[in-house]
Design a protein around this motif. Sequence first.
Motif, PDB file in Angstrom:
ATOM      1  N   ARG A 152       6.141 -37.151   6.772  1.00  0.00           N
ATOM      2  CA  ARG A 152       7.520 -37.041   6.304  1.00  0.00           C
ATOM      3  C   ARG A 152       7.645 -37.516   4.853  1.00  0.00           C
ATOM      4  N   GLN A 153       8.499 -36.812   4.078  1.00  0.00           N
ATOM      5  CA  GLN A 153       8.777 -37.229   2.703  1.00  0.00           C
ATOM      6  C   GLN A 153      10.242 -37.604   2.504  1.00  0.00           C
ATOM      7  N   LYS A 196      -1.697 -32.871   5.333  1.00  0.00           N
ATOM      8  CA  LYS A 196      -1.126 -33.487   4.132  1.00  0.00           C
ATOM      9  C   LYS A 196      -1.460 -32.642   2.905  1.00  0.00           C
ATOM     10  N   ALA A 197      -2.707 -32.151   2.851  1.00  0.00           N
ATOM     11  CA  ALA A 197      -3.122 -31.323   1.715  1.00  0.00           C
ATOM     12  C   ALA A 197      -2.419 -29.978   1.715  1.00  0.00           C
ATOM     13  N   GLN A 204       1.755 -45.683  12.173  1.00  0.00           N
ATOM     14  CA  GLN A 204       2.742 -44.610  12.059  1.00  0.00           C
ATOM     15  C   GLN A 204       2.478 -43.519  13.090  1.00  0.00           C
ATOM     16  N   THR A 205       3.491 -42.701  13.329  1.00  0.00           N
ATOM     17  CA  THR A 205       3.294 -41.486  14.110  1.00  0.00           C
ATOM     18  C   THR A 205       2.904 -40.365  13.146  1.00  0.00           C
ATOM     19  N   PRO A 206       2.326 -39.284  13.650  1.00  0.00           N
ATOM     20  CA  PRO A 206       2.006 -38.152  12.765  1.00  0.00           C
ATOM     21  C   PRO A 206       3.220 -37.646  11.988  1.00  0.00           C
ATOM     22  N   ALA A 242      15.500 -30.648   8.697  1.00  0.00           N
ATOM     23  CA  ALA A 242      14.736 -29.423   8.422  1.00  0.00           C
ATOM     24  C   ALA A 242      13.263 -29.740   8.172  1.00  0.00           C
ATOM     25  N   GLU A 243      13.003 -30.856   7.462  1.00  0.00           N
ATOM     26  CA  GLU A 243      11.627 -31.236   7.184  1.00  0.00           C
ATOM     27  C   GLU A 243      10.896 -31.594   8.488  1.00  0.00           C
ATOM     28  N   GLU A 244      11.569 -32.337   9.365  1.00  0.00           N
ATOM     29  CA  GLU A 244      10.939 -32.719  10.625  1.00  0.00           C
ATOM     30  C   GLU A 244      10.624 -31.487  11.467  1.00  0.00           C
ATOM     31  N   THR A 245      11.531 -30.508  11.472  1.00  0.00           N
ATOM     32  CA  THR A 245      11.287 -29.266  12.215  1.00  0.00           C
ATOM     33  C   THR A 245      10.054 -28.557  11.681  1.00  0.00           C
ATOM     34  N   GLN A 246       9.932 -28.506  10.357  1.00  0.00           N
ATOM     35  CA  GLN A 246       8.775 -27.863   9.739  1.00  0.00           C
ATOM     36  C   GLN A 246       7.483 -28.608  10.084  1.00  0.00           C
ATOM     37  N   ILE A 247       7.549 -29.955  10.027  1.00  0.00           N
ATOM     38  CA  ILE A 247       6.363 -30.759  10.357  1.00  0.00           C
ATOM     39  C   ILE A 247       5.943 -30.519  11.802  1.00  0.00           C
ATOM     40  N   ARG A 248       6.909 -30.487  12.716  1.00  0.00           N
ATOM     41  CA  ARG A 248       6.592 -30.249  14.122  1.00  0.00           C
ATOM     42  C   ARG A 248       5.962 -28.864  14.317  1.00  0.00           C
TER      43      ARG A 248
END
Length: 513
Positions: A399-400, A443-444, A392-394, A405-411
């Motif tokens: 991702r959930q 993740k935590a 997988q990629t980071p 919006a989630e991807e933007t936050q993860i980045r």
Amino acid sequence: MQIQNVTITHRKDNRLLLDHFTLSIQRGDTFAVIGEEGNGKSTLLQCLYDPKRIASYAEVSGHIDRQGQWIGYLPQEMPAANLAQTVYEYCCTHPAFWEQSPKELSQLARPMELPSDFFYQDTPLRALSGGERIKLQLACLQMSRPDILLLDEPSNDLDLSTLRWLETFLLNFSGGILFISHDETLLSHTANGIIHLEQLRHKRMPRATVQRCGYDAYLAARETTMAHQAQLAKNERNAYAKQMQKLQQIQQKVTHQQNTISRQEPYLAARLKKKAGTVKTQRQRIERQAAAFTAFPESEDAILLTFRHPISLPPTKTILRYDQPLLQVGEKTLATHLHLEIRGAQKVGLIGKNGIGKSTLLAEIAQQLRLRTDIRVFYLPQQYEALLSLQQTPIDFLRQNGDKAEETQIRTYLGSLKFTADEMTHAIEQLSGGQKAKLCFLKAVLHPYDVLLLDEPTRNFSPLSRPVLTKLLRQFPGAILTVSHDRTFLLGVCDICYQLQPDGLRLYPMEQL
């Protein structure tokens, strides 16, 4: 070893890891290689040992003259191909093993608190603890009597007594040493030279700083130099602003006078014109000086990380009540009469000799707590691969729900951990050990866990990031149970510490760490 103008470029994203790096390694040199995760520390050591080891992902130019020296190399992780071997089979692959008498092998084993017959055991390497594998590799390196040692995280997973042995070993080694470590105590006690690898300007410009001094002296000098440079740069710019403001006022006054004098005053007009020319000349001279101003110091910032979910655990809430008569692996008994209780937001450290069963105990506790519905538990194993999917990629790993919006936050979070845009889309298997550790912690952070079970959490974090991680976990509002041999980390995070012994868990005085 002579290293001249070595440049290393990461092939996938064409990123420079090292640019025209030059170094001379002499006998008695003990260089510590420090820097943030993913900056190329392990790549540098592999390149010095054998450039073919990094040929699959990096290009190398420059010259490395090993001058016929025998080089011993300790990788960050034992190759997977070796894990199916027994201890004896692994030793047999080292020609120097056959030159050792049983007495000499026993003398090698004793300081590392290994059994005298350890090197003849038929125990599979995958069944050894991480610390025991490190000890085995270090012992085999000693048998070969190398002139130069390249050690990638030799302190990882070692118990406290073996860490002290390692300090003595590094101090007494007569050849040259390059070692990577995140253990600040080890760095302070052993290094007489520092190689600091940084990635500036969003990882677009590498910088390698070499200083022949101890770790503490390097940090102090670096801080003093950067503070002096920053003050000098600030003073120069303040003086420039004042001069330009004064000239601006003079120029405005001259312009006003030129606009108000009459044609009957040619002598005054000539004087004003000359004065305006002088002001212009002074402005040009000051602007030329500004081009040579002292630059503000550039440095690579430590990671930024904060828990984003509010957590509230009552001080009296029982997080863990662990009572077991035996701790076993297969039919082997590791410890007996185990009792451990954790309440509220208590922070508990767990230490013990390598192979005593600390990771096994933590895994059992994780299995027990995951059955609870009143608490949310995050478990970080010693081997990140048990938590990560390496293909997988980071972004995919974190991702959930998959929305934009989630991807933007993860980045955003990955960026705060110094991941480049390219690294966010690399397969996880291409990342460094430290970057994998960051992913696990992220993740935590992104999820509302009440309890953190952490097995050697600082083992791959740089000295720059460790203080941030220590502060983060000290302020974590939930409970923590952590296996660690990082003395600075234990003192900074834990309220209490237990030592796992064959007859159970015993309180360990914090002041003896």
